[in-house]
Design a protein around this motif. Sequence first.
Motif, short mmCIF file in Angstrom:
data_model
loop_
_atom_site.label_atom_id
_atom_site.label_comp_id
_atom_site.label_asym_id
_atom_site.label_seq_id
_atom_site.Cartn_x
_atom_site.Cartn_y
_atom_site.Cartn_z
N THR A 13 0.84 -1.20 0.00
CA THR A 13 0.00 0.00 0.00
C THR A 13 0.87 1.25 0.00
OG1 THR A 13 -1.77 -1.17 1.17
CG2 THR A 13 -1.81 1.24 1.26
N SER A 14 1.94 1.23 0.78
CA SER A 14 2.89 2.34 0.77
C SER A 14 3.44 2.57 -0.63
CB SER A 14 4.05 2.03 1.73
OG SER A 14 5.09 2.98 1.60
N THR A 15 3.75 1.50 -1.32
CA THR A 15 4.28 1.60 -2.68
C THR A 15 3.27 2.24 -3.62
OG1 THR A 15 5.64 -0.36 -2.29
CG2 THR A 15 5.27 0.28 -4.59
N ALA A 16 2.00 1.86 -3.47
CA ALA A 16 0.95 2.47 -4.29
C ALA A 16 0.83 3.96 -4.01
CB ALA A 16 -0.39 1.77 -4.02
N VAL A 17 0.92 4.34 -2.74
CA VAL A 17 0.88 5.77 -2.40
C VAL A 17 2.05 6.49 -3.05
CG1 VAL A 17 1.08 7.45 -0.53
CG2 VAL A 17 -0.36 5.43 -0.23
N GLY A 18 3.24 5.89 -2.97
CA GLY A 18 4.41 6.51 -3.57
C GLY A 18 4.28 6.67 -5.07
N MET A 19 3.72 5.68 -5.74
CA MET A 19 3.51 5.78 -7.18
C MET A 19 2.51 6.88 -7.53
SD MET A 19 3.50 1.76 -8.29
CE MET A 19 5.06 0.88 -8.49
N ALA A 20 1.46 7.00 -6.72
CA ALA A 20 0.48 8.06 -6.95
C ALA A 20 1.10 9.44 -6.73
CB ALA A 20 -0.73 7.87 -6.04
N ILE A 21 1.99 9.54 -5.75
CA ILE A 21 2.70 10.79 -5.52
C ILE A 21 3.63 11.09 -6.70
CG2 ILE A 21 4.50 11.88 -4.11
CD1 ILE A 21 3.16 10.62 -1.66
N ASP A 22 4.34 10.06 -7.18
CA ASP A 22 5.20 10.25 -8.35
C ASP A 22 4.43 10.76 -9.55
OD1 ASP A 22 7.40 9.35 -6.93
OD2 ASP A 22 7.37 7.33 -7.77
N GLN A 23 3.16 10.35 -9.65
CA GLN A 23 2.31 10.78 -10.76
C GLN A 23 1.70 12.16 -10.54
OE1 GLN A 23 -0.14 6.88 -11.25
NE2 GLN A 23 -0.28 7.97 -13.21
N LEU A 28 2.04 14.07 0.32
CA LEU A 28 2.08 13.60 1.70
C LEU A 28 1.33 14.52 2.64
CD1 LEU A 28 5.81 12.47 2.03
CD2 LEU A 28 3.79 10.98 2.10
N GLN A 29 1.26 15.80 2.31
CA GLN A 29 0.63 16.76 3.21
C GLN A 29 -0.84 17.00 2.90
OE1 GLN A 29 2.30 17.43 5.89
NE2 GLN A 29 3.96 16.24 4.94
N ASP A 30 -1.39 16.25 1.95
CA ASP A 30 -2.83 16.33 1.69
C ASP A 30 -3.59 15.97 2.96
OD1 ASP A 30 -2.31 16.96 -0.91
OD2 ASP A 30 -3.08 15.08 -1.76
N LYS A 31 -4.68 16.68 3.21
CA LYS A 31 -5.52 16.37 4.37
C LYS A 31 -6.40 15.17 4.05
CE LYS A 31 -4.27 19.71 7.20
NZ LYS A 31 -3.16 20.28 6.45
N VAL A 32 -6.37 14.20 4.94
CA VAL A 32 -7.15 12.97 4.76
C VAL A 32 -8.63 13.27 4.59
CG1 VAL A 32 -7.87 10.83 5.91
CG2 VAL A 32 -5.46 11.55 5.97
N ILE A 33 -9.13 14.21 5.37
CA ILE A 33 -10.56 14.50 5.38
C ILE A 33 -11.04 15.00 4.02
CG2 ILE A 33 -10.46 16.91 6.13
CD1 ILE A 33 -12.79 16.21 8.07
N ASP A 34 -10.15 15.59 3.24
CA ASP A 34 -10.54 16.10 1.92
C ASP A 34 -10.97 14.98 0.98
OD1 ASP A 34 -10.11 18.71 2.66
OD2 ASP A 34 -8.07 18.79 1.85
N TYR A 35 -10.53 13.77 1.24
CA TYR A 35 -10.90 12.63 0.40
C TYR A 35 -12.15 11.91 0.91
CZ TYR A 35 -6.33 13.29 -1.70
OH TYR A 35 -5.23 13.83 -2.34
N PHE A 36 -12.64 12.33 2.06
CA PHE A 36 -13.75 11.61 2.68
C PHE A 36 -14.87 12.54 3.16
CE2 PHE A 36 -9.98 8.91 3.40
CZ PHE A 36 -10.40 7.75 2.76
N SER A 108 -3.67 2.14 7.20
CA SER A 108 -3.36 1.55 5.89
C SER A 108 -4.63 1.36 5.07
CB SER A 108 -2.62 0.22 6.06
OG SER A 108 -3.26 -0.61 6.99
N TYR A 109 -5.74 1.08 5.73
CA TYR A 109 -7.01 0.97 5.00
C TYR A 109 -7.37 2.31 4.37
CZ TYR A 109 -12.06 0.63 4.21
OH TYR A 109 -13.32 0.67 3.65
N LEU A 110 -7.31 3.38 5.14
CA LEU A 110 -7.64 4.70 4.60
C LEU A 110 -6.67 5.11 3.50
CD1 LEU A 110 -8.58 6.69 7.84
CD2 LEU A 110 -10.14 5.85 6.07
N ALA A 111 -5.39 4.81 3.68
CA ALA A 111 -4.40 5.17 2.66
C ALA A 111 -4.70 4.46 1.35
CB ALA A 111 -3.00 4.82 3.14
N GLY A 112 -5.06 3.18 1.43
CA GLY A 112 -5.39 2.43 0.22
C GLY A 112 -6.63 2.96 -0.47
N VAL A 113 -7.64 3.33 0.31
CA VAL A 113 -8.87 3.88 -0.27
C VAL A 113 -8.57 5.22 -0.96
CG1 VAL A 113 -11.18 4.75 0.22
CG2 VAL A 113 -10.37 2.67 1.35
N ILE A 114 -7.70 6.02 -0.37
CA ILE A 114 -7.34 7.30 -0.99
C ILE A 114 -6.71 7.06 -2.36
CG2 ILE A 114 -5.75 9.26 -0.84
CD1 ILE A 114 -6.30 9.30 2.18
#
Length: 264
Positions: A13-23, A28-36, A108-114
Motif C-alpha cells: 500500500t505504501s508503494t501504491a501511495v508513492g507511485m500516486a505521488i510520483d504521478q 504527503l501533506q494532503d488532508k485525509v478528510i478532503d478525500y472523505f 493503511s485501510y484509509l491510505a489504500g482507499v485514498i
Amino acid sequence: MRRNQYSVTKSFTSTAVGMAIDQGLLTLQDKVIDYFRKDIPENLPKLQLQRLKKLTIEDLLTMSAGYGEANLMDDRRSLKNKNWIQVALSTPLIFEAKKQFTYTNCTSYLAGVIVEKVTGCSLIDYLMPRLFEPLGIQRPGYELCPLGHVFGGSDLMLAANELSKFGQLYLQKGEYNGKQLISKEWVEQATKKQIDTANASLDNSFGYGYFFWRGSHNSYRASGMLGQTCIILEDKNAVIAVNSNEKNSQAIKDCIWENIYPNL
C-alpha cells in the motif's frame, strides 16, 4: 505456495501511495478528510472532527494518526457497521497527529482507499501494470471490505519468491529489469526512520518509515504477524524473504540474524 502476507500488505500500500505521488495525484501533506467529505459520520464529537481535519496522508503512513492501542478496525470481521470508512473515521483519535506511534489497520485501510479515489480503480488494478506485472507476479489474491475497497492493511496473497522480487525492487532503489518502477526518492523516504516506535523492544526499537519497519544491521523490512517478512539489507546487497505461518515470529528474525546474516 502463496500465503496470506498479513501486514506485509501495508508495504505494498505504501508503494501504491508513492507511485500516486510520483504521478502528481496526491501529496504527503494532503488532508485525509478532503478525500472523505461525503463519508464523515454524522454527530462526530467536536474533538474528533478537529483532529480529523489536521490529519495528513503522511500521518497515516507513519502510524501517527492518533489512534489508541486497540480499535475496531483491528477486529474488523466482527464489525456491525459494514461501512469501514465510517468506522475508521469515527474510531477515536486519542492523540493529536504526529504525537505518538500506534500500530493499527485503520491507517493503511484509509491510505489504500485514498489511492483508489485518486486513480479511479482498485488498489490491485492500479498496481498490476505498475508493480506486479513488471516484477513477473501474477494477479495476487486480496481482501475486499464490504464497500468493495481493497483492504490495504492485510490479506495480500503472495509466495516467497514473489515477495523477494518486491524486496529486490527496493534494494535497487525502485529499479527492476532496467525500468524505474518507483522513484528513488520515494524508496529512500519510505524506508528511512520517520518516527520512533512505541514498542522499544527487539527490532522495533529502530523506528518506522512509511509502512516499513526499520531493523538492526541498517536493515528495513515489510513484516507480517506470522513471520512473513521481506528484509532488505543494503550493506550486504541482499534480500531475505520468508513466507511462514509461525506464531513466534521473533524466533524467525533471531535465526536470520544469528545464522544467515553472518554468512552473507
